[in-house]
Design a protein around this motif. Structure first.
Motif, short mmCIF file in Angstrom:
data_model
loop_
_atom_site.label_atom_id
_atom_site.label_comp_id
_atom_site.label_asym_id
_atom_site.label_seq_id
_atom_site.Cartn_x
_atom_site.Cartn_y
_atom_site.Cartn_z
N CYS A 168 0.83 -1.20 0.00
CA CYS A 168 0.00 0.00 0.00
C CYS A 168 0.87 1.25 0.00
O CYS A 168 1.79 1.39 0.82
CB CYS A 168 -0.92 0.00 1.21
N ALA A 171 -1.38 7.89 -2.92
CA ALA A 171 -1.71 8.10 -4.34
C ALA A 171 -0.62 8.85 -5.09
O ALA A 171 -0.49 8.69 -6.32
CB ALA A 171 -3.03 8.84 -4.45
N ASP A 247 -11.59 -0.08 -0.41
CA ASP A 247 -12.42 1.12 -0.52
C ASP A 247 -11.70 2.39 -0.07
O ASP A 247 -12.33 3.44 0.11
CB ASP A 247 -13.70 0.93 0.31
N GLU A 248 -10.39 2.30 0.13
CA GLU A 248 -9.60 3.47 0.53
C GLU A 248 -9.30 4.33 -0.71
O GLU A 248 -8.64 3.87 -1.64
CB GLU A 248 -8.29 3.03 1.18
N LYS A 249 -9.78 5.56 -0.71
CA LYS A 249 -9.60 6.43 -1.88
C LYS A 249 -8.19 6.99 -1.97
O LYS A 249 -7.71 7.32 -3.07
CB LYS A 249 -10.62 7.57 -1.84
N ASP A 250 -7.52 7.14 -0.82
CA ASP A 250 -6.21 7.79 -0.81
C ASP A 250 -5.04 6.81 -0.79
O ASP A 250 -3.88 7.23 -0.78
CB ASP A 250 -6.10 8.71 0.42
N VAL A 252 -3.23 3.37 -2.64
CA VAL A 252 -3.15 2.55 -3.85
C VAL A 252 -2.59 1.18 -3.47
O VAL A 252 -1.56 1.10 -2.79
CB VAL A 252 -2.26 3.20 -4.92
N SER A 301 -14.89 -5.56 -5.77
CA SER A 301 -14.82 -5.30 -4.33
C SER A 301 -16.19 -4.87 -3.86
O SER A 301 -16.86 -4.07 -4.50
CB SER A 301 -13.79 -4.19 -4.05
#
Length: 305
Positions: A168, A171, A247-250, A252, A301
């Protein structure tokens, strides 16, 4: 002889420390020492060798530990059977979960279960899978999430999750545009890892040894939320389960090459089995994880309902 004294004795035998046992039992150390002295006086035996601030079980203590453990197992079995007689209008479920699941997976599980069985008391304990496994085997927890590998024969278990381990990054990280990265290359990045003793850390260390790289660890923690936030702050990258960052937007998620996976199981003590309340929770947990994978296959997901 009281059940309370047996619980005190077993906890001291596990910790080999009156201080740590008192902290776990939430009682004052002098009160704990007094209770054990009374137990020894009643038995006419010395259960612990006390010298140089260290304690150890005597031979008599070792023998008594086996009997005390068996007695408490019988007491718990009786309590479970009485709860079954009452039905699901009363009862307690004590379950252990790992840090990532306690943050992402289990809040929805707990909310759904409480909605279905509002009268049942649910206690959740968070720790490493290895520690949870020991607590289930010792009767401190009714059931718990344990990691794949050598699960003791005295535990019964059901497979829950087969999840990919991903790297992880934030972004804006230079690696963020790549779908997969060689594992050896990832190990040369500043790493934020779970502490030693956690199964995910063990898998990373084993994989690192296999490719002949020493992980460049800059920070260790057993707190999932802290690890996540440090990654977002650019302190380093980390290895987490894909399901908890889907579901984490920030963040990758990068696939490791070769890919890594982790298996998790729900386990309970084979000898004592599960009460009706515990069986209801285990069945609900298994049903929800099966549904999660069914929806994941359909939509990619998908959050738990």
């Amino acid at each position: 002889m009281e059940i309370r004294q047996l619980r005190f004795f077993i906890e001291i035998a596990r910790k080999l420390s009156f201080t740590r046992a008192a902290e776990t039992l939430h009682i004052a150390q002098p009160a704990l020492s007094t209770a054990i002295r009374k137990l020894e006086d009643e038995l006419g035996l010395t259960l612990f060798n006390r010298s140089d601030r260290k304690i150890a079980l005597t031979a008599e203590g070792e023998t008594f530990l086996r009997h005390a453990t068996a007695i408490l197992d019988d007491v718990r079995k009786a309590e479970r059977e009485m709860a079954d007689i009452r039905g699901l209008t009363a009862g307690e479920v004590r379950v252990g979960v790992t840090p990532m699941l306690s943050t992402y997976f289990f809040p929805k599980i707990i909310a759904g279960f409480k909605k279905r069985h509002p009268a049942l008391q649910l206690s959740v304990y968070g720790d490493s899978a290895a520690r949870i496994q020991r607590m289930v085997a010792g009767g401190e927890l009714d059931m718990g999430v344990v990691a794949g590998g050598a699960i003791p024969e005295d535990l019964e278990y059901h497979h829950l999750l087969h999840e990919e381990i991903v790297a992880c990054v934030p972004a804006d990280h230079p690696l963020a545009g790549r779908k997969s990265v060689p594992f050896a290359e990832l190990l040369r990045e500043p790493l934020i890892l779970f502490k030693e003793g956690y199964h995910l850390r063990e898998l990373i260390d084993e994989a690192a040894a296999h490719v002949g790289e020493d992980p460049r660890t800059v920070f260790e923690s057993n707190l999932f939320s802290l690890i996540r936030n440090l990654v977002l702050e650019g302190v380093g990258i980390s290895f987490l389960l894909r399901m908890v960052v889907a579901d984490e937007k920030d963040l990758v998620a990068l696939r490791c090459d070769p890919p890594l996976h982790l298996d998790l199981f729900i386990a309970w003590k084979r000898q004592t089995g599960l009460s009706r309340a515990n069986r209801a929770f285990a069945d609900y947990l298994i049903d929800q994880t099966d549904e999660y994978y069914r929806l994941s296959e359909m939509y990619g997901s998908f959050p738990l309902p």
